[in-house]
Scaffold this motif. Structure first.
Motif, PDB file in Angstrom:
ATOM      1  N   GLY A 147      30.514  39.055   1.951  1.00 41.30           N
ATOM      2  CA  GLY A 147      30.785  38.356   3.206  1.00 41.30           C
ATOM      3  C   GLY A 147      30.093  37.008   3.272  1.00 41.30           C
ATOM      4  O   GLY A 147      29.165  36.729   2.509  1.00 41.30           O
ATOM      5  N   ALA A 148      30.547  36.166   4.196  1.00 35.88           N
ATOM      6  CA  ALA A 148      29.926  34.856   4.395  1.00 35.88           C
ATOM      7  C   ALA A 148      28.745  34.929   5.348  1.00 35.88           C
ATOM      8  O   ALA A 148      27.800  34.142   5.252  1.00 35.88           O
ATOM      9  N   TYR A 149      28.805  35.851   6.314  1.00 39.93           N
ATOM     10  CA  TYR A 149      27.724  36.073   7.276  1.00 39.93           C
ATOM     11  C   TYR A 149      27.288  34.779   7.970  1.00 39.93           C
ATOM     12  O   TYR A 149      26.108  34.522   8.182  1.00 39.93           O
ATOM     13  N   GLY A 150      28.275  33.947   8.294  1.00 40.85           N
ATOM     14  CA  GLY A 150      28.002  32.735   9.066  1.00 40.85           C
ATOM     15  C   GLY A 150      27.564  31.537   8.252  1.00 40.85           C
ATOM     16  O   GLY A 150      27.523  30.414   8.776  1.00 40.85           O
ATOM     17  N   ASP A 151      27.268  31.714   6.980  1.00 41.56           N
ATOM     18  CA  ASP A 151      26.824  30.597   6.137  1.00 41.56           C
ATOM     19  C   ASP A 151      27.201  30.926   4.689  1.00 41.56           C
ATOM     20  O   ASP A 151      26.468  31.625   3.976  1.00 41.56           O
ATOM     21  N   LYS A 152      28.340  30.422   4.262  1.00 41.79           N
ATOM     22  CA  LYS A 152      28.870  30.799   2.953  1.00 41.79           C
ATOM     23  C   LYS A 152      27.957  30.374   1.810  1.00 41.79           C
ATOM     24  O   LYS A 152      27.790  31.112   0.828  1.00 41.79           O
ATOM     25  N   GLU A 153      27.335  29.199   1.902  1.00 40.66           N
ATOM     26  CA  GLU A 153      26.475  28.739   0.815  1.00 40.66           C
ATOM     27  C   GLU A 153      25.243  29.620   0.678  1.00 40.66           C
ATOM     28  O   GLU A 153      24.823  29.949  -0.438  1.00 40.66           O
ATOM     29  N   LYS A 154      24.660  30.029   1.800  1.00 40.08           N
ATOM     30  CA  LYS A 154      23.518  30.942   1.746  1.00 40.08           C
ATOM     31  C   LYS A 154      23.947  32.303   1.199  1.00 40.08           C
ATOM     32  O   LYS A 154      23.201  32.957   0.459  1.00 40.08           O
ATOM     33  N   ALA A 155      25.153  32.722   1.562  1.00 32.91           N
ATOM     34  CA  ALA A 155      25.675  33.998   1.079  1.00 32.91           C
ATOM     35  C   ALA A 155      25.872  33.957  -0.435  1.00 32.91           C
ATOM     36  O   ALA A 155      25.623  34.955  -1.127  1.00 32.91           O
ATOM     37  N   LYS A 156      26.313  32.826  -0.959  1.00 33.12           N
ATOM     38  CA  LYS A 156      26.465  32.677  -2.404  1.00 33.12           C
ATOM     39  C   LYS A 156      25.102  32.728  -3.099  1.00 33.12           C
ATOM     40  O   LYS A 156      24.943  33.390  -4.133  1.00 33.12           O
ATOM     41  N   THR A 157      24.127  32.065  -2.519  1.00 31.25           N
ATOM     42  CA  THR A 157      22.775  32.079  -3.088  1.00 31.25           C
ATOM     43  C   THR A 157      22.187  33.486  -3.070  1.00 31.25           C
ATOM     44  O   THR A 157      21.534  33.910  -4.032  1.00 31.25           O
ATOM     45  N   ARG A 158      22.450  34.213  -1.987  1.00 30.38           N
ATOM     46  CA  ARG A 158      21.952  35.587  -1.880  1.00 30.38           C
ATOM     47  C   ARG A 158      22.589  36.473  -2.959  1.00 30.38           C
ATOM     48  O   ARG A 158      21.915  37.322  -3.543  1.00 30.38           O
ATOM     49  N   PHE A 159      23.877  36.269  -3.228  1.00 35.12           N
ATOM     50  CA  PHE A 159      24.541  37.018  -4.295  1.00 35.12           C
ATOM     51  C   PHE A 159      23.866  36.734  -5.633  1.00 35.12           C
ATOM     52  O   PHE A 159      23.579  37.657  -6.403  1.00 35.12           O
ATOM     53  N   PHE A 183      35.825  33.802  -0.190  1.00 32.93           N
ATOM     54  CA  PHE A 183      35.331  33.123  -1.389  1.00 32.93           C
ATOM     55  C   PHE A 183      36.479  32.751  -2.322  1.00 32.93           C
ATOM     56  O   PHE A 183      37.150  33.604  -2.895  1.00 32.93           O
ATOM     57  N   THR A 184      36.694  31.448  -2.432  1.00 36.96           N
ATOM     58  CA  THR A 184      37.782  30.903  -3.233  1.00 36.96           C
ATOM     59  C   THR A 184      37.436  30.936  -4.718  1.00 36.96           C
ATOM     60  O   THR A 184      36.317  31.289  -5.108  1.00 36.96           O
ATOM     61  N   VAL A 185      38.388  30.535  -5.535  1.00 35.98           N
ATOM     62  CA  VAL A 185      38.132  30.434  -6.967  1.00 35.98           C
ATOM     63  C   VAL A 185      37.001  29.441  -7.228  1.00 35.98           C
ATOM     64  O   VAL A 185      36.130  29.684  -8.068  1.00 35.98           O
ATOM     65  N   ALA A 186      36.993  28.338  -6.494  1.00 32.53           N
ATOM     66  CA  ALA A 186      35.932  27.340  -6.661  1.00 32.53           C
ATOM     67  C   ALA A 186      34.566  27.941  -6.339  1.00 32.53           C
ATOM     68  O   ALA A 186      33.577  27.679  -7.031  1.00 32.53           O
ATOM     69  N   ASP A 187      34.484  28.745  -5.278  1.00 28.20           N
ATOM     70  CA  ASP A 187      33.225  29.404  -4.926  1.00 28.20           C
ATOM     71  C   ASP A 187      32.753  30.330  -6.040  1.00 28.20           C
ATOM     72  O   ASP A 187      31.573  30.353  -6.411  1.00 28.20           O
ATOM     73  N   VAL A 188      33.685  31.119  -6.564  1.00 30.79           N
ATOM     74  CA  VAL A 188      33.348  32.090  -7.603  1.00 30.79           C
ATOM     75  C   VAL A 188      32.934  31.377  -8.888  1.00 30.79           C
ATOM     76  O   VAL A 188      31.997  31.792  -9.571  1.00 30.79           O
ATOM     77  N   LEU A 189      33.614  30.285  -9.197  1.00 28.14           N
ATOM     78  CA  LEU A 189      33.241  29.502 -10.375  1.00 28.14           C
ATOM     79  C   LEU A 189      31.857  28.891 -10.210  1.00 28.14           C
ATOM     80  O   LEU A 189      31.091  28.783 -11.177  1.00 28.14           O
ATOM     81  N   ASP A 190      31.517  28.499  -8.987  1.00 28.08           N
ATOM     82  CA  ASP A 190      30.188  27.966  -8.700  1.00 28.08           C
ATOM     83  C   ASP A 190      29.126  29.015  -8.988  1.00 28.08           C
ATOM     84  O   ASP A 190      28.089  28.741  -9.603  1.00 28.08           O
ATOM     85  N   ILE A 191      29.370  30.249  -8.547  1.00 22.87           N
ATOM     86  CA  ILE A 191      28.436  31.346  -8.813  1.00 22.87           C
ATOM     87  C   ILE A 191      28.376  31.636 -10.309  1.00 22.87           C
ATOM     88  O   ILE A 191      27.301  31.867 -10.880  1.00 22.87           O
ATOM     89  N   SER A 192      29.525  31.615 -10.959  1.00 27.63           N
ATOM     90  CA  SER A 192      29.587  31.873 -12.401  1.00 27.63           C
ATOM     91  C   SER A 192      28.767  30.864 -13.189  1.00 27.63           C
ATOM     92  O   SER A 192      28.113  31.222 -14.185  1.00 27.63           O
ATOM     93  N   ALA A 193      28.781  29.626 -12.753  1.00 28.44           N
ATOM     94  CA  ALA A 193      28.031  28.584 -13.454  1.00 28.44           C
ATOM     95  C   ALA A 193      26.531  28.871 -13.441  1.00 28.44           C
ATOM     96  O   ALA A 193      25.805  28.476 -14.360  1.00 28.44           O
TER      97      ALA A 193
END
Length: 298
Positions: A147-159, A183-193
Motif C-alpha cells: 500500500g501507499a499509506y498516504g505517502d508512496k515514496e515512504k512506502a517504497k523506502t519501507r519496502f 505502484f506502477t512499472v516505474a515505481d517497481v523499477l525504482d525499487i528494483s534498482a
C-alpha cells in the motif's frame, strides 16, 4: 516461450483441500498432514496433465499446506518423510521436463505495512512459500509492493528496508510485480534498482495504472534488464472482464491483448503467466487463437 496458468486445473478438474482453523484445533496435525499430502498429489496430477499438453509453466497454489504460515502449525511438514516422497516425485518431473514453477503470495502478504505485526506475518508467509518452492523445485515468488499509506515514496523506502532484512533464500526467489492501482512499472523499477529484485511485468496492470500506454516499450526493455544473470523473464497477461481497463479478470485472454504484448516482447525470450478465470482452458484457447495469426503480415 512458455505459457502458464495458475493453481487450479479445470480440465481434470483438480480439487485442492483446505479446512477451518477450528478443524485444526479439533483434529490436530494429523488432519493437516492428510490434506497436505492430498494437495501435493493434486499438484503432481496437474503437472502430469500439463506435460501431456505441452504446458511447462505453472503457478502452485498457496493453499497446499493448510495454515502453512499460521502459529498453530507445529508440524515441520517440509521435513516429513511422506511429504518428501511426493514432493521429490514432483521435483523429478519438473526437472525432467524443464518445467518452471512459481508461487504468488496473497494480498495480505504486505512487506511495506507500517504495522509491524503485518510485516512479521508477511515474512512468515514468504518463508512458507520459500519452503514450498524448495520442495517442488520452484524458482519464482511473485509479490506486490503493498500500500501507499498516504505517502508512496515512504512506502517504497519501507519496502526496501524490509526486503533487506529477508533471508537470502527468500530474496533469491522474490520477484516484484507492478499493480493495477498504486505502484506502477516505474515505481517497481525504482525499487528494483535499489534491491536488484527482478521485475515481473503485468501488462494488464500497466494499462490500468499508467497514463501513457505508449511507454510500455521502454519499460519492457528496462524490465528485461532486471533479469540479466537470473533467468528467463516472467510476464503476466490478463484481459479486463468488461473493458480494457477493467481490473477484474475475464474468463479468457483476448487475442488483441496478447498481440499487444507480443509486439513489445518480439525478439525476446520470456515466459507468460495467463491470469484468467478459465485457467488451463484459457491457455489452450489462446494457443489455438495464436495458431491462426499470420505474424509475417503484422
Amino acid at each position: 516461450m512458455r505459457f502458464g496458468y495458475a493453481c487450479i486445473n479445470l480440465s481434470l478438474p483438480s480439487k485442492l483441500k483446505t479446512c477451518r482453523l477450528g478443524t485444526v484445533e479439533k483434529e490436530g496435525m494429523k488432519k493437516v498432514k492428510e490434506l497436505t499430502i492430498s494437495n501435493f498429489k493434486e499438484v503432481l496430477a496437474i503437472l502430469q496433465w500439463n506435460k501431456a499438453h505441452d504446458i511447462l509453466f505453472y503457478r502452485v497454489s498457496s493453499d497446499i499446506v493448510p495454515f502453512g504460515s499460521h502459529p498453530i502449525l507445529d508440524w515441520k511438514w517440509w521435513e516429513d518423510e511422506d511429504v518428501l516422497q511426493i514432493t521429490n516425485e514432483i521435483k523429478r518431473l519438473k526437472t525432467k521436463e524443464n518445467m518452471r514453477l512459481s508461487v504468488h503470495p496473497g494480498q495480505y502478504t504486505v512487506l511495506n505495512s507500517p504495522r509491524k505485526e503485518v510485516v512479521r506475518n508477511a515474512i512468515l508467509d514468504l518463508e512458507y512459500h520459500n519452503r514450498l518452492l524448495e520442495l517442488v523445485g520452484g524458482t519464482d515468488m511473485i509479490i506486490h509492493v503493498g500500500g501507499a499509506y498516504g505517502d508512496k515514496e515512504k512506502a517504497k523506502t519501507r519496502f526496501i528496508d524490509e526486503y533487506l532484512q529477508l533471508s537470502p533464500a527468500v530474496k533469491q526467489k522474490l520477484r516484484l510485480e507492478n499493480d493495477d492501482k498504486v505502484f506502477t512499472v516505474a515505481d517497481v523499477l525504482d525499487i528494483s534498482a535499489k534491491t536488484k529484485v527482478p521485475v515481473c511485468f503485468d501488462i494488464h496492470h500497466h494499462i490500468c495504472n499508467e497514463a501513457k500506454e505508449k511507454e510500455s516499450k521502454v519499460y519492457i526493455q528496462d524490465v528485461l534488464r532486471t533479469w540479466e544473470g537470473i533467468g528467463t523473464p516472467k510476464f503476466h497477461i490478463s484481459s479486463g472482464r468488461e473493458h480494457k481497463k477493467d481490473t477484474a479478470h475475464h474468463d479468457y485472454i483476448f487475442l488483441d491483448d496478447y498481440l499487444s504484448l507480443a509486439h513489445y516482447i518480439s525478439g525476446y525470450e520470456v515466459d507468460i503467466m495467463i491470469e484468467a478465470k478459465q485457467k488451463d482452458k484459457a491457455l489452450l484457447q489462446l494457443r489455438k487463437d495464436i495458431q491462426n495469426v499470420n505474424f509475417t503480415e503484422m
